[in-house]
Design an enzyme around this catalytic site. Structure first.
Site, PDB file in Angstrom:
ATOM      1  N   CYS A  63       0.839  -0.811   0.049  1.00 50.85           N
ATOM      2  CA  CYS A  63      -0.081  -0.530   0.277  1.00 50.85           C
ATOM      3  C   CYS A  63       0.993   1.271  -0.269  1.00 50.85           C
ATOM      4  CB  CYS A  63      -0.845   0.500   1.665  1.00 50.85           C
ATOM      5  SG  CYS A  63      -1.619  -1.185   1.696  1.00 50.85           S
ATOM      6  N   ARG A  90       5.496  -0.577  -6.642  1.00 45.82           N
ATOM      7  CA  ARG A  90       5.772  -1.168  -5.295  1.00 45.82           C
ATOM      8  C   ARG A  90       4.390  -2.597  -4.348  1.00 45.82           C
ATOM      9  NH1 ARG A  90       8.978   2.281  -1.279  1.00 45.82           N
ATOM     10  NH2 ARG A  90       7.593   1.482   0.069  1.00 45.82           N
ATOM     11  N   TRP A 106      -2.597  -3.029  -1.036  1.00 47.66           N
ATOM     12  CA  TRP A 106      -2.695  -4.065  -1.858  1.00 47.66           C
ATOM     13  C   TRP A 106      -3.684  -5.133  -0.512  1.00 47.66           C
ATOM     14  CZ3 TRP A 106      -0.286  -8.143   1.181  1.00 47.66           C
ATOM     15  CH2 TRP A 106       0.720  -9.103   0.630  1.00 47.66           C
ATOM     16  N   ASN A 163      -2.202   2.848   5.837  1.00 48.87           N
ATOM     17  CA  ASN A 163      -0.974   1.328   5.051  1.00 48.87           C
ATOM     18  C   ASN A 163      -1.299   0.777   6.654  1.00 48.87           C
ATOM     19  OD1 ASN A 163      -1.172   2.296   2.663  1.00 48.87           O
ATOM     20  ND2 ASN A 163       0.820   2.974   3.130  1.00 48.87           N
ATOM     21  N   GLY A 164      -0.949  -1.135   6.508  1.00 49.72           N
ATOM     22  CA  GLY A 164      -1.442  -1.975   7.628  1.00 49.72           C
ATOM     23  C   GLY A 164      -2.552  -2.058   7.787  1.00 49.72           C
ATOM     24  N   GLU A 179      17.318 -18.778  -3.940  1.00 51.61           N
ATOM     25  CA  GLU A 179      17.677 -17.178  -4.674  1.00 51.61           C
ATOM     26  C   GLU A 179      16.635 -17.639  -6.127  1.00 51.61           C
ATOM     27  OE1 GLU A 179      17.105 -14.041  -4.153  1.00 51.61           O
ATOM     28  OE2 GLU A 179      17.371 -13.499  -6.081  1.00 51.61           O
ATOM     29  N   LYS A 235      13.756 -16.416  -7.598  1.00 55.93           N
ATOM     30  CA  LYS A 235      13.136 -16.011  -8.766  1.00 55.93           C
ATOM     31  C   LYS A 235      12.639 -16.051  -9.753  1.00 55.93           C
ATOM     32  CE  LYS A 235      14.500 -12.394  -7.808  1.00 55.93           C
ATOM     33  NZ  LYS A 235      14.322 -12.283  -6.197  1.00 55.93           N
ATOM     34  N   GLU A 270       8.973 -16.296  -8.700  1.00 54.52           N
ATOM     35  CA  GLU A 270       8.175 -14.630  -8.170  1.00 54.52           C
ATOM     36  C   GLU A 270       7.285 -14.546  -9.645  1.00 54.52           C
ATOM     37  OE1 GLU A 270      11.450 -12.717  -6.192  1.00 54.52           O
ATOM     38  OE2 GLU A 270       9.682 -12.051  -5.194  1.00 54.52           O
ATOM     39  N   HIS A 293      17.458 -37.430   0.517  1.00 56.73           N
ATOM     40  CA  HIS A 293      16.442 -37.559   2.030  1.00 56.73           C
ATOM     41  C   HIS A 293      15.204 -37.229   1.786  1.00 56.73           C
ATOM     42  CE1 HIS A 293      20.708 -37.966   4.031  1.00 56.73           C
ATOM     43  NE2 HIS A 293      21.229 -37.421   3.262  1.00 56.73           N
ATOM     44  N   LYS A 333       6.646  -4.900  -3.346  1.00 54.76           N
ATOM     45  CA  LYS A 333       7.752  -4.152  -3.824  1.00 54.76           C
ATOM     46  C   LYS A 333       8.280  -4.116  -1.991  1.00 54.76           C
ATOM     47  CE  LYS A 333      12.284  -3.700  -5.088  1.00 54.76           C
ATOM     48  NZ  LYS A 333      12.846  -4.875  -5.757  1.00 54.76           N
TER      49      LYS A 333
HETATM   50  C1  AGP Z   1      12.558 -10.202  -3.771  1.00 56.87           C
HETATM   51  O1  AGP Z   1      12.725 -10.628  -5.064  1.00 56.87           O
HETATM   52  C2  AGP Z   1      11.413 -10.236  -2.851  1.00 56.87           C
HETATM   53  N1  AGP Z   1      10.306  -9.546  -3.970  1.00 56.87           N
HETATM   54  C3  AGP Z   1      11.475 -10.311  -1.493  1.00 56.87           C
HETATM   55  O2  AGP Z   1      11.418 -11.443  -1.555  1.00 56.87           O
HETATM   56  C4  AGP Z   1      12.140  -9.213  -1.038  1.00 56.87           C
HETATM   57  O3  AGP Z   1      13.131  -9.926  -1.231  1.00 56.87           O
HETATM   58  C5  AGP Z   1      11.154  -9.195   0.539  1.00 56.87           C
HETATM   59  O4  AGP Z   1       9.986  -9.118   0.604  1.00 56.87           O
HETATM   60  C6  AGP Z   1      12.218  -8.343   1.896  1.00 56.87           C
HETATM   61  O5  AGP Z   1      12.601  -6.611   1.098  1.00 56.87           O
HETATM   62  P1  AGP Z   1      13.460  -5.807   1.032  1.00 56.87           P
HETATM   63  O6  AGP Z   1      14.892  -6.640   1.380  1.00 56.87           O
HETATM   64  O7  AGP Z   1      12.971  -4.599   1.208  1.00 56.87           O
HETATM   65  O8  AGP Z   1      12.954  -6.081   3.080  1.00 56.87           O
END
Ligand code: AGP
Length: 594
Positions: free
Chosen positions: A2, A27, A75, A99-100, A470, A474, A477, A493, A589
């Site tokens: 948001c 975001r 959001w 927001n929140g 990671e 990626k 996502e 395992h 974001k």
């Molecule tokens: C990364 O591709 C993400 N969209 C997400 O995992 C992000 O890294 C995570 O929300 C943490 O955000 P920050 O680094 O702003 O704390």
């Protein structure tokens, strides 16, 4: 996540709010809205989807002269992404953006319903504006009523409220979610992050938790901690790239130069971090979420190997409620691109409360984490617009590597020759992020073979395990395909039960770190018919597909080269699937709710 924008002044209010919201667009959001208070009328417009829909909806509206305005990108948390649930929310004569999360909204709502309030949305936010009007009925004073309202709330919030009872004031409150007030010397601006304010205001105040009050054109100076807002608006163009994410992948070698600049010299490391602060630490805890957590997990390997210091990397949401044991001789590091991630920020507050030495590794100057931590180191990646983090991650790993060697030097656990070697490797690792067009082409072609199947395993060992995590993150996502990262040695395992030709394994096979081990792990999967795509500088016979990286002399160069491959692979798969790479579904974001 948001976003909030607010304005008090004479300019065209709709334009200012929508332009501000546009700066926050990257975001992530699923609906948007705006309220303008001018000529004693409150005008509200809300829509689902992108800002363009909101612009269309209010294209015939304009307001001249002095007025107030608030706007929001939502959001969804409580209630679906519908027009009714979009902010601003209204009661009889007041509007609010928030927001929140208001955790006790259900109890408050029940109470207000008994008093005759009718709610239209499924949100927690709507309760706040009704509670304000209810309080105003009894207290007869808007400021008292607003403060009483805020007192009743549990949870996190950044709130702006306008009411027909006060034609020159915006009421604000902050707890847990960021909120900034700025001025150009005349007009007043509000925003949930500094980006929309750059270029518009000269001075800002980053509100602290617990601050509540009202702002008009005359009382900005009464705020605590007013500081100038530095920075220039950076271009938000894609510069010929198809997506911001692609541009950011290609920028990595440049921003990494910024990360190391003035920090690594020929044979020593200089960090703006007092040596005394680090001298007596006996262990390190790293806390972060998502990609930043993966960078933290990589740092664990570096800190333990080079600085010989016991290090744990923990996901922030898990740390907070686990009654963690915290020792005074422990260095507590949070890692965050935004510096606003709620879980990480709360973990940091907990560490501060327990008297730990705290350090934020962060990309955003003046963010909540930078302000909360005892010390901070900026990653200098520049604004990252793609929701899927790329260049922020690269700079985090690089900065943590630098920090690891810095600590090693202070702890005298590293030789002079090794420091020199590490510095040389850092410089070489940056070169490894220069993208070879042949590799990009290869990945573009390869991507069409990886659009189906029942999932991906990304495997790696040692520091290549967090890189595998990671790579899988990626891909999932932005492609929405199922992908998991695993340590290569763990497959037998359990996970290997899934192996068949429709299970794609992306194997990270560095020549300079445990090559034979990861080779055996990959063979175990190949012999069970899994489809193998190997990333290596060596030709791998058992692989079905190969991405051959250049020849490197150290595993950290291989690490950064493979990072690029994983990012481009995810990008090309997502593009082929027709997904919105920069704003993937369901994601935001900056995650400012827990
Ligand atoms: C990364 O591709 C993400 N969209 C997400 O995992 C992000 O890294 C995570 O929300 C943490 O955000 P920050 O680094 O702003 O704390």
């Amino acid at each position: 996540m948001c976003g909030i924008i607010g304005y008090i002044g004479d300019k065209e209010k709709k334009k200012i709010i929508i332009e501000g919201l546009r700066e926050l667009e990257y975001r992530g959001y699923d609906s948007a809205g705006i309220s303008v208070f001018s000529d004693n009328e409150l005008h509200s417009f809300k829509t689902t989807g992108k800002l363009i829909n909101l612009e269309k909806k209010c294209e015939n509206f304009s307001s001249s002269g002095f007025g107030l305005a608030i706007g929001h990108t939502r959001w969804a948390t409580h209630g679906k992404a519908t027009e009714i649930n979009a902010h601003p929310h209204s009661a009889e004569f007041s509007n609010i953006v928030h927001n929140g999360i208001i955790e006790n909204y259900a109890i408050l709502k029940k109470d207000l319903e008994k008093k005759g309030h009718i709610f239209l949305s499924q949100t927690d936010t709507e309760v706040v504006v009704h509670l304000f009007e209810e309080n105003l009925l009894h207290l007869k004073d808007s400021t008292l009523a607003f403060k009483e309202t805020i007192k009743a709330l549990k949870g996190s919030y950044a709130i702006l409220l306008i009411t027909k009872k006060e034609n020159d004031k915006i009421f604000y409150a902050k707890n847990g979610s960021p909120l900034i007030i700025g001025t150009d010397g005349s007009d007043i601006y509000f925003a949930s992050s500094s980006t929309p304010l750059i270029g518009l205001v000269k001075d800002v105040c980053y509100l602290e938790d617990g601050e509540v009050g009202y702002m008009d054109k005359n009382n900005f100076k009464s705020l605590k901690n007013i500081i100038p807002l530095s920075g220039t608006k950076i271009s938000s163009q894609k510069d010929g790239y198809r997506y911001f994410m692609e541009k950011e992948i290609y920028e990595q070698h440049k921003v990494l130069q910024d990360t190391i600049s003035s920090r690594i010299l020929e044979d020593k490391i200089e960090l703006n971090l007092p040596k005394d602060f680090l001298k007596d630490i006996n262990s390190i805890t790293i806390c972060a979420c998502g990609t930043s957590y993966h960078a933290g997990l990589s740092a664990k390997y570096i800190f333990e190997r080079e600085a010989k210091i016991k290090t744990d990397a923990i996901i922030a949401s898990e740390f907070r409620y686990s009654n963690p044991i915290m020792r005074k001789d422990e260095l507590f590091i949070v890692i965050s691109q935004s510096g606003e991630t709620a879980d990480t920020l709360e973990a940091l507050k907990l560490a501060n409360k327990n008297g730990l030495k705290t350090l934020a590794v962060c990309n955003v100057e003046n963010s909540s984490m930078v302000r909360e931590a005892k010390y901070s180191l900026l990653t200098r990646a520049g604004i990252e617009k793609g929701v899927a983090s790329t260049k922020a991650y690269a700079t985090q790993v690089m900065l943590l590597w630098i920090l690891g060697i810095y600590i090693a030097e202070i702890k005298q656990s590293i030789s002079k020759e090794n420091i020199k070697k590490q510095i040389k490797n850092m410089n070489e690792a940056i070169k490894a992020t220069m993208i070879n067009p042949k590799i990009h082409d290869r990945l573009k072609k390869l991507s069409k073979r990886y659009l189906h199947g029942h999932g991906f395993f990304f495997i790696g060992r040692d520091i290549f395990y967090p890189l595998a995590l990671e790579g899988a993150l990626k891909l999932k996502e932005i492609s929405y395909l199922h992908a998991e990262g695993y340590p290569g040695g763990e497959m037998k395992h359990g996970p290997i039960a899934l192996a068949d030709s429709e299970l794609f394994t992306i194997s990270l096979m560095p020549k300079h770190l445990l090559f034979d081990k990861i080779k055996s792990n990959t063979e175990e999967l190949a012999s069970r018919d899994a489809t193998i795509c190997a990333i290596s500088q060596e030709i791998i016979d058992i692989a079905d597909d190969m991405v051959l990286i250049d020849k490197f002399d150290s595993y950290m160069e291989e690490f950064f080269a493979m990072m690029i491959v994983l990012q481009i692979l995810a990008l090309e798969v997502a593009i082929r699937l027709g997904n919105d790479v920069d704003m993937p579904r369901n994601l935001a974001k900056s995650v400012t709710v827990e």
